[in-house]
Each structure stands twice: as structure tokens, then as C-alpha cells.
Design a protein around this motif. Structure first.
Motif, PDB file in Angstrom:
ATOM      1  N   MET A 138       0.718  -1.079  -0.105  1.00 41.37           N
ATOM      2  CA  MET A 138      -0.010   0.009  -0.076  1.00 41.37           C
ATOM      3  C   MET A 138       0.890   1.456   0.026  1.00 41.37           C
ATOM      4  O   MET A 138       1.997   1.237   0.371  1.00 41.37           O
ATOM      5  N   ARG A 139       0.178   2.389  -0.519  1.00 42.21           N
ATOM      6  CA  ARG A 139       1.159   3.603  -0.710  1.00 42.21           C
ATOM      7  C   ARG A 139       0.116   4.756   0.061  1.00 42.21           C
ATOM      8  O   ARG A 139      -0.985   4.595   0.189  1.00 42.21           O
ATOM      9  N   GLY A 144      -5.621  13.181  -2.622  1.00 43.99           N
ATOM     10  CA  GLY A 144      -6.949  12.992  -3.567  1.00 43.99           C
ATOM     11  C   GLY A 144      -7.665  11.797  -3.927  1.00 43.99           C
ATOM     12  O   GLY A 144      -8.510  11.966  -4.363  1.00 43.99           O
ATOM     13  N   GLY A 145      -6.659  10.822  -3.885  1.00 40.86           N
ATOM     14  CA  GLY A 145      -7.217   9.312  -4.139  1.00 40.86           C
ATOM     15  C   GLY A 145      -7.108   9.259  -5.583  1.00 40.86           C
ATOM     16  O   GLY A 145      -7.820   8.215  -6.218  1.00 40.86           O
ATOM     17  N   PHE A 150      -7.690   5.461 -10.250  1.00 44.99           N
ATOM     18  CA  PHE A 150      -7.272   5.022 -11.454  1.00 44.99           C
ATOM     19  C   PHE A 150      -6.825   3.334 -11.502  1.00 44.99           C
ATOM     20  O   PHE A 150      -7.131   2.491 -12.253  1.00 44.99           O
ATOM     21  N   LEU A 151      -6.101   3.154 -10.492  1.00 42.35           N
ATOM     22  CA  LEU A 151      -5.438   1.709 -10.160  1.00 42.35           C
ATOM     23  C   LEU A 151      -6.645   0.533 -10.141  1.00 42.35           C
ATOM     24  O   LEU A 151      -6.627  -0.718 -10.447  1.00 42.35           O
ATOM     25  N   GLN A 152      -7.802   1.155  -9.641  1.00 40.47           N
ATOM     26  CA  GLN A 152      -8.940   0.133  -9.371  1.00 40.47           C
ATOM     27  C   GLN A 152      -9.515  -0.580 -10.416  1.00 40.47           C
ATOM     28  O   GLN A 152      -9.608  -1.613 -10.480  1.00 40.47           O
ATOM     29  N   GLU A 176     -10.840   1.627   2.569  1.00 43.68           N
ATOM     30  CA  GLU A 176     -11.578   0.696   1.711  1.00 43.68           C
ATOM     31  C   GLU A 176     -11.192   0.963   0.171  1.00 43.68           C
ATOM     32  O   GLU A 176     -11.005  -0.056  -0.586  1.00 43.68           O
ATOM     33  N   PHE A 177     -11.110   2.064  -0.234  1.00 47.20           N
ATOM     34  CA  PHE A 177     -10.859   2.412  -1.465  1.00 47.20           C
ATOM     35  C   PHE A 177      -9.328   2.641  -1.988  1.00 47.20           C
ATOM     36  O   PHE A 177      -8.922   2.390  -3.085  1.00 47.20           O
ATOM     37  N   ASP A 178      -8.466   2.400  -0.913  1.00 43.75           N
ATOM     38  CA  ASP A 178      -7.000   2.304  -1.378  1.00 43.75           C
ATOM     39  C   ASP A 178      -6.552   1.295  -2.006  1.00 43.75           C
ATOM     40  O   ASP A 178      -7.169   0.136  -1.946  1.00 43.75           O
TER      41      ASP A 178
END
Length: 186
Positions: A138-139, A144-145, A150-152, A176-178
Motif C-alpha cells: 500500500m502507498r 486526493g485518491g 485509476f488503479l482500481q 477500503e478504496f486504497d
């Protein structure tokens, strides 16, 4: 067990830590960047990529200019991150002729009037960050997310080059969105 700190607190600490590194230990930072760049260039994910997505780094971040120049030397396409409305992120074609402009809210240099490249055409994304957890991949980004969104849905390879000062395992809460980065190069 380490207490999990709020992301905002860790972000501020990391910004200060990285700025201090860039200002007071610039030669150490350059040497470590050079080593990380070479590890990237020797990696299978780099060698098999044809289209590389990057940001133009800020002075306190890991320098992306050598990555861009090497990609061009090797005939790879380079695409540059562009912040979109609703915290979206796209990537636009970037070459030596591309006009750049600093955009709010972060002052990132972005391509102007350049073709947007579909995520499916991008082989490798160089993901920036302030801190990285080696165990979870994880980073901690800039808040801003954009990259997490994008990675999702991104199917290609993602990699982050991690300076020693950026490796701080388990110090922040993961939402949860990370999204994890597939490869951390340390």
C-alpha cells in the motif's frame, strides 16, 4: 502493535521528511534515485513495457526525468498524468514538443492539447507516493485518491520507486478504496 496514525499527520511528516532529504542530503537522494532507476530499468516490467505512465516530479519527490528520458531513448511511449474533474486521472501523450502548464490544486505540470491515452494502452504506471508499506504494497498518496481510483480498474503493471525515507510500514490506516501497487522497488 504500532498505533495507526491519521493519514493527514503521516502525510505532513513525510512531506517534511522528503523536503529535508532534498535540501540537506541532495547528493544522498540523487545516489539513491540513480540506484532505484537502474533497478527499474533492469526489471521485467520495464523491459516488457511499451507505454509508460508517469508524473513530472516535484523537487522533493523521486526524480522522474531520468525515467522519461530512458523511455524515449528506448522508443517507449510516455504518457503524463492529468487531473480530471471528480478526482479522476487520465494520461496524455507526452514528448519533447508537448506544451506543459501547472494546474491546481497541486501545481503539477500537465500536458496541454495532448491526446488522452486509454488505460488499456498503458503497460506500466509509475505510481508516486509519500510513503509505502512493503508488507501490504500500500502507498500513502497526496490525499486526493486520484491514483487509487485509476488503479482500481487498471489491468496493467504498476510500480513505485521507494526511497529509504518513504518505507514506513504500518503507520497509517488503510481505507477500503486504497489500492496496492503491484511492485515496490526499494
Amino acid at each position: 502493535m504500532t498505533d495507526l496514525l491519521a493519514k493527514k499527520v503521516v502525510r505532513e511528516g513525510q512531506r517534511l521528511r522528503l523536503r529535508n532529504l532534498a535540501e540537506s542530503a541532495a547528493s544522498k537522494k540523487r545516489a539513491e534515485e540513480k540506484r532505484l532507476h537502474q533497478l527499474l530499468f533492469d526489471s521485467v516490467v520495464w523491459q516488457s513495457s511499451q507505454c509508460v505512465a508517469v508524473t513530472l516530479s516535484m523537487p522533493f519527490e523521486l526524480d522522474t526525468k531520468p525515467v522519461i528520458e530512458r523511455a524515449w531513448e528506448e522508443g517507449k511511449a510516455v504518457v503524463l498524468a492529468k487531473v480530471e474533474p471528480n478526482r479522476g486521472l487520465s494520461f496524455c501523450h507526452y514528448d519533447e514538443e508537448t506544451k506543459l502548464v501547472a494546474t491546481p490544486p497541486y501545481g503539477l505540470l500537465e500536458a496541454v492539447d495532448s491526446e488522452v491515452v486509454l488505460p488499456s494502452k498503458i503497460d506500466l504506471v509509475l505510481v508516486p507516493g509519500l510513503a509505502f508499506d512493503e508488507d501490504s504494497q500500500m502507498r500513502l498518496g497526496f490525499g486526493g485518491g486520484y491514483y487509487d481510483r485509476f488503479l482500481q480498474g487498471y489491468q496493467g503493471e504498476s510500480v513505485s520507486l521507494v526511497l529509504e525515507e518513504q518505507s514506513i510500514s504500518g503507520k497509517w490506516a488503510v481505507d477500503e478504496f486504497d489500492q496496492p501497487v503491484k511492485h515496490l522497488i526499494k
